[in-house]
Design a protein around this motif. Structure first.
Motif, mmCIF file in Angstrom:
data_model
loop_
_atom_site.group_PDB
_atom_site.id
_atom_site.type_symbol
_atom_site.label_atom_id
_atom_site.label_comp_id
_atom_site.label_asym_id
_atom_site.label_seq_id
_atom_site.Cartn_x
_atom_site.Cartn_y
_atom_site.Cartn_z
ATOM 1 N N ILE A 108 -20.317 -59.830 -18.623
ATOM 2 C CA ILE A 108 -19.344 -59.552 -17.555
ATOM 3 C C ILE A 108 -18.343 -60.698 -17.602
ATOM 4 O O ILE A 108 -18.570 -61.772 -17.026
ATOM 5 N N ASN A 109 -17.245 -60.500 -18.306
ATOM 6 C CA ASN A 109 -16.337 -61.607 -18.602
ATOM 7 C C ASN A 109 -14.893 -61.329 -18.226
ATOM 8 O O ASN A 109 -13.976 -61.970 -18.728
ATOM 9 N N SER A 110 -14.687 -60.379 -17.323
ATOM 10 C CA SER A 110 -13.320 -60.039 -16.943
ATOM 11 C C SER A 110 -13.257 -59.660 -15.465
ATOM 12 O O SER A 110 -14.191 -59.076 -14.922
ATOM 13 N N LYS A 111 -12.115 -60.015 -14.825
ATOM 14 C CA LYS A 111 -11.850 -59.553 -13.460
ATOM 15 C C LYS A 111 -11.158 -58.202 -13.459
ATOM 16 O O LYS A 111 -10.983 -57.601 -12.398
ATOM 17 N N ASP A 112 -10.761 -57.750 -14.632
ATOM 18 C CA ASP A 112 -9.978 -56.519 -14.727
ATOM 19 C C ASP A 112 -10.754 -55.354 -15.325
ATOM 20 O O ASP A 112 -10.498 -54.192 -14.993
ATOM 21 N N VAL A 113 -11.694 -55.663 -16.207
ATOM 22 C CA VAL A 113 -12.423 -54.618 -16.926
ATOM 23 C C VAL A 113 -13.836 -54.499 -16.371
ATOM 24 O O VAL A 113 -14.613 -55.474 -16.385
ATOM 25 N N TYR A 114 -14.167 -53.315 -15.881
ATOM 26 C CA TYR A 114 -15.519 -53.047 -15.396
ATOM 27 C C TYR A 114 -16.480 -52.833 -16.564
ATOM 28 O O TYR A 114 -16.103 -52.279 -17.606
ATOM 29 N N ARG A 115 -17.720 -53.225 -16.378
ATOM 30 C CA ARG A 115 -18.813 -52.889 -17.289
ATOM 31 C C ARG A 115 -19.721 -51.876 -16.602
ATOM 32 O O ARG A 115 -19.985 -51.983 -15.400
ATOM 33 N N THR B 99 -23.862 -48.279 -11.601
ATOM 34 C CA THR B 99 -22.716 -48.954 -11.006
ATOM 35 C C THR B 99 -21.788 -49.448 -12.095
ATOM 36 O O THR B 99 -22.109 -49.405 -13.285
ATOM 37 N N LYS B 100 -20.641 -49.917 -11.676
ATOM 38 C CA LYS B 100 -19.750 -50.678 -12.538
ATOM 39 C C LYS B 100 -19.663 -52.071 -11.940
ATOM 40 O O LYS B 100 -19.790 -52.261 -10.739
ATOM 41 N N ILE B 101 -19.446 -53.065 -12.787
ATOM 42 C CA ILE B 101 -19.393 -54.438 -12.313
ATOM 43 C C ILE B 101 -18.320 -55.208 -13.070
ATOM 44 O O ILE B 101 -18.115 -55.010 -14.262
ATOM 45 N N LYS B 102 -17.607 -56.066 -12.325
ATOM 46 C CA LYS B 102 -16.620 -56.956 -12.948
ATOM 47 C C LYS B 102 -16.577 -58.255 -12.145
ATOM 48 O O LYS B 102 -17.185 -58.376 -11.074
ATOM 49 N N GLY B 103 -15.834 -59.217 -12.661
ATOM 50 C CA GLY B 103 -15.667 -60.462 -11.951
ATOM 51 C C GLY B 103 -14.676 -60.322 -10.811
ATOM 52 O O GLY B 103 -13.961 -59.334 -10.694
ATOM 53 N N ARG C 130 -17.903 -58.132 -8.350
ATOM 54 C CA ARG C 130 -17.641 -56.944 -7.539
ATOM 55 C C ARG C 130 -18.391 -55.764 -8.158
ATOM 56 O O ARG C 130 -18.332 -55.538 -9.369
ATOM 57 N N LEU C 131 -19.091 -55.029 -7.317
ATOM 58 C CA LEU C 131 -19.821 -53.834 -7.738
ATOM 59 C C LEU C 131 -19.102 -52.594 -7.229
ATOM 60 O O LEU C 131 -18.630 -52.564 -6.093
ATOM 61 N N LYS C 132 -19.040 -51.587 -8.064
ATOM 62 C CA LYS C 132 -18.524 -50.273 -7.651
ATOM 63 C C LYS C 132 -19.556 -49.228 -8.057
ATOM 64 O O LYS C 132 -19.673 -48.867 -9.237
ATOM 65 N N LEU C 133 -20.332 -48.764 -7.087
ATOM 66 C CA LEU C 133 -21.375 -47.781 -7.366
ATOM 67 C C LEU C 133 -20.751 -46.469 -7.831
ATOM 68 O O LEU C 133 -19.649 -46.103 -7.405
ATOM 69 N N ASP D 215 -18.197 -49.799 -2.816
ATOM 70 C CA ASP D 215 -17.743 -51.125 -3.240
ATOM 71 C C ASP D 215 -18.447 -52.249 -2.479
ATOM 72 O O ASP D 215 -18.457 -52.270 -1.245
ATOM 73 N N TRP D 216 -18.968 -53.215 -3.260
ATOM 74 C CA TRP D 216 -19.734 -54.321 -2.691
ATOM 75 C C TRP D 216 -19.383 -55.614 -3.420
ATOM 76 O O TRP D 216 -18.858 -55.592 -4.534
ATOM 77 N N ILE D 217 -19.689 -56.738 -2.774
ATOM 78 C CA ILE D 217 -19.327 -58.047 -3.310
ATOM 79 C C ILE D 217 -20.565 -58.934 -3.407
ATOM 80 O O ILE D 217 -21.435 -58.917 -2.537
ATOM 81 N N LEU D 218 -20.616 -59.734 -4.468
ATOM 82 C CA LEU D 218 -21.613 -60.788 -4.620
ATOM 83 C C LEU D 218 -20.887 -62.122 -4.670
ATOM 84 O O LEU D 218 -20.164 -62.415 -5.630
ATOM 85 N N LEU D 219 -21.044 -62.926 -3.611
ATOM 86 C CA LEU D 219 -20.418 -64.238 -3.537
ATOM 87 C C LEU D 219 -21.347 -65.279 -4.157
ATOM 88 O O LEU D 219 -22.521 -65.369 -3.799
ATOM 89 N N ALA D 220 -20.803 -66.117 -5.045
ATOM 90 C CA ALA D 220 -21.634 -67.045 -5.804
ATOM 91 C C ALA D 220 -21.905 -68.360 -5.071
ATOM 92 O O ALA D 220 -22.947 -68.981 -5.278
ATOM 93 N N ASN D 221 -20.944 -68.844 -4.259
ATOM 94 C CA ASN D 221 -21.110 -70.081 -3.500
ATOM 95 C C ASN D 221 -21.433 -71.281 -4.391
ATOM 96 O O ASN D 221 -22.257 -72.133 -4.032
ATOM 97 N N TYR D 222 -20.764 -71.364 -5.522
ATOM 98 C CA TYR D 222 -21.062 -72.468 -6.447
ATOM 99 C C TYR D 222 -20.689 -73.817 -5.849
ATOM 100 O O TYR D 222 -21.412 -74.804 -6.009
#
Length: 505
Positions: free
Chosen positions: A145-152, A171-175, A190-193, A207-214
């Motif tokens: 998962i290496n793009s904010k534009d391209v879903y996997r 689902t689909k997932i992207k950055g 970002r997840l898109k079921l 649509d759902w979000i995973l926040l990393a909080n690094y």
């Protein structure tokens, strides 16, 4: 001779008659032998029987958390006599009692003597859940998962750990994100079921979000901010659920699972012809403009202009721009605040927005960045939903959390930016300051303790997950409890600062 033979019979009869005489002494038995509540007799309230524990003349009942005990039917056994409560006769398995009170059961023996037994009821505290859901994401062919534009394309499996419903789907997932995506090794997603679903108890959407909080080594700051918004009754404040995440078989760390920022009935509900705007200096959305007075970077998130025909799109764009310009002009003009500017913005939403940003010291409104305004059709602007507190809690400009708690929310002098000049202007209105003072004092006295309790509970909840996250990313001091205490102390000190801030109004 006859008398001789009758004598043994006479004696026997006399002895038999004496043995058959009943004792006239009354029974003194008066013991309460057992006391319990049977689920069969209390089906609306109990899932299993509850047996009291006896210590001398006291019977103690312990109920599960949340049990309604105002009207229950007990079962009991006694060694003799009768049973009363406050003079009212009691029948085992039939007589109803309110167990929120300390009850005195009096057992009276046949001889009139009595023993009074005390029935004490306790309710267990809410069990502290110390496991969090685990999301397993496996991309097609284990693609990165290496793009904010391209879903996997991916498979999503959620183990709710007995706390939430399990889930399995595609689902689909992207950055996602800006700095958090571009500069840090632990990535947000970002997840898109493929099909809308209720996940972790939240309303069904795709649509759902995973926040990393690094940056945030407590893994809690966005959760604290959102809880503050909820305690302030700010509409459309996001739900935060801590989760563990594994991607393509590799543990990725502790994340926050939350809703995607979108206009939907179950999200930001302005589909009545309303508007969602974002003020953000990144200025990276397709439909945007700079405002004329303060040069605010205004981006139109809703309506979705890209889906409209050109003529409609241009008309909508201009109408939104004109409305915002009218609002900004009212704030800018010399007559402010003694004009009609409050016809354009809801005062309560403005004050509550300031409170959560000030308490959490989120200085990003000075840029501005990640500042949202929503508006129902024909209505006023409302600040919110609140978003993105990675750079809050004293991090801005210092790149360290919790070093100072007395910094003013608004920048001054040469540091003042577009957002500073615009938002600080509202604090020139005595009516806004008065409302601010009232709302803060109410929050401090009625809600702040709940915020601290939430902080403590969240820390307990993620403690084991944080250990695993630390093993991967090595963020923080290595002493999680110490880091949490720093946050708690800072928040208490910041609240004291807020007390002094509003006292000076």
């Amino acid at each position: 001779m006859r008398t001789f033979y009758l004598l043994p019979i006479t004696i026997a009869l006399a002895l038999f008659s004496a043995g058959c005489k009943k004792s006239t002494k009354a029974d003194s038995s008066k013991e309460l032998l057992s006391f319990k509540l049977e689920a069969a007799l209390n089906q609306s309230f109990l899932k299993s029987d509850i047996t009291a524990k006896q210590t001398d003349a006291t019977f103690t009942l312990e109920f599960p958390f949340g049990t309604q005990i105002q009207s229950l039917i007990p079962s009991f056994t006694i060694s003799g006599g009768t049973v009363t409560v406050n003079g009212t006769a009691q029948k085992s398995g039939a007589s109803n009692q309110d167990f929120t009170k300390r009850l005195l059961y009096t057992v009276t023996a046949a001889d009139g003597t009595q023993i009074t037994y005390t029935i004490v009821s306790t309710i267990k505290e809410k069990e502290k859940v110390t496991v969090i859901p685990h999301l397993y994401i496996d991309t097609e062919n284990s693609d990165p998962i290496n793009s904010k534009d391209v879903y996997r394309n991916a498979k999503l499996v959620i183990n709710g750990m007995g706390v939430y419903k399990d889930y399995e789907g595609t689902t689909k997932i992207k950055g996602r994100g800006n700095t958090t995506w571009d500069e840090f090794p632990k990535k947000p997603y970002r997840l898109k079921l493929d099909k809308a679903a209720e996940l972790l108890g939240l309303s069904a959407e795709k649509d759902w979000i995973l926040l990393a909080n690094y940056m945030d080594y407590t893994l809690m700051l966005n959760a604290i901010a959102m809880k503050t918004g909820k305690l302030l009754d700010m509409p459309y404040t996001y739900n935060i659920i801590p989760v563990d995440v594994t991607i393509n078989g590799k543990y990725a760390g502790n994340y926050m699972f939350t809703e995607h920022k979108e206009v939907e009935k179950n999200r930001i509900d302005v589909k009545d012809g309303g508007v969602l705007l974002e003020l953000d200096s990144y200025f990276d959305e397709p439909y945007k403009f700079y405002s004329s007075k303060y040069s605010l970077p205004v981006m139109i998130q809703y309506p979705e202009l890209a889906d409209m025909a050109a003529t409609e799109r241009d008309a909508q764009f201009q109408a939104i721009k004109n409305n915002f310009t009218e609002f900004e002009n009212a704030v800018y003009e010399n007559a402010f605040p003694n004009n009609n500017y409050l016809n354009y913005i809801d005062a309560n939403s403005l004050v509550r927005f300031f409170i959560v940003y000030n308490l959490c010291q989120n200085e990003e409104l000075n840029h501005p960045k990640s500042v949202y305004l929503h508006q129902h059709k024909g209505g006023k602007y409302n600040l919110g939903p609140i978003w993105d507190f990675d750079w809050a809690f004293d991090y801005e400009g210092k790149y360290q959390y919790f070093t100072s708690y007395t910094k003013n929310l608004f920048w001054t002098g040469s540091k003042a930016l577009e957002g500073t000049r615009f938002f600080s202007r509202f604090m020139l209105d005595p009516a806004i300051k008065s409302l601010y003072k009232t709302e803060w004092n109410r929050f401090k006295s009625e809600k702040f303790a709940s915020l601290l309790a939430y902080l403590d509970e969240y820390a307990i909840l993620i403690e084991q997950s944080q250990k695993k996250d630390y093993e991967v990313w090595k963020k923080g001091s290595g002493n999680f409890k110490s880091d949490v205490q720093k946050l708690r102390t800072w928040l208490q000190n910041r609240a004291s600062y807020m007390d002094g801030f509003v006292a000076a109004f």
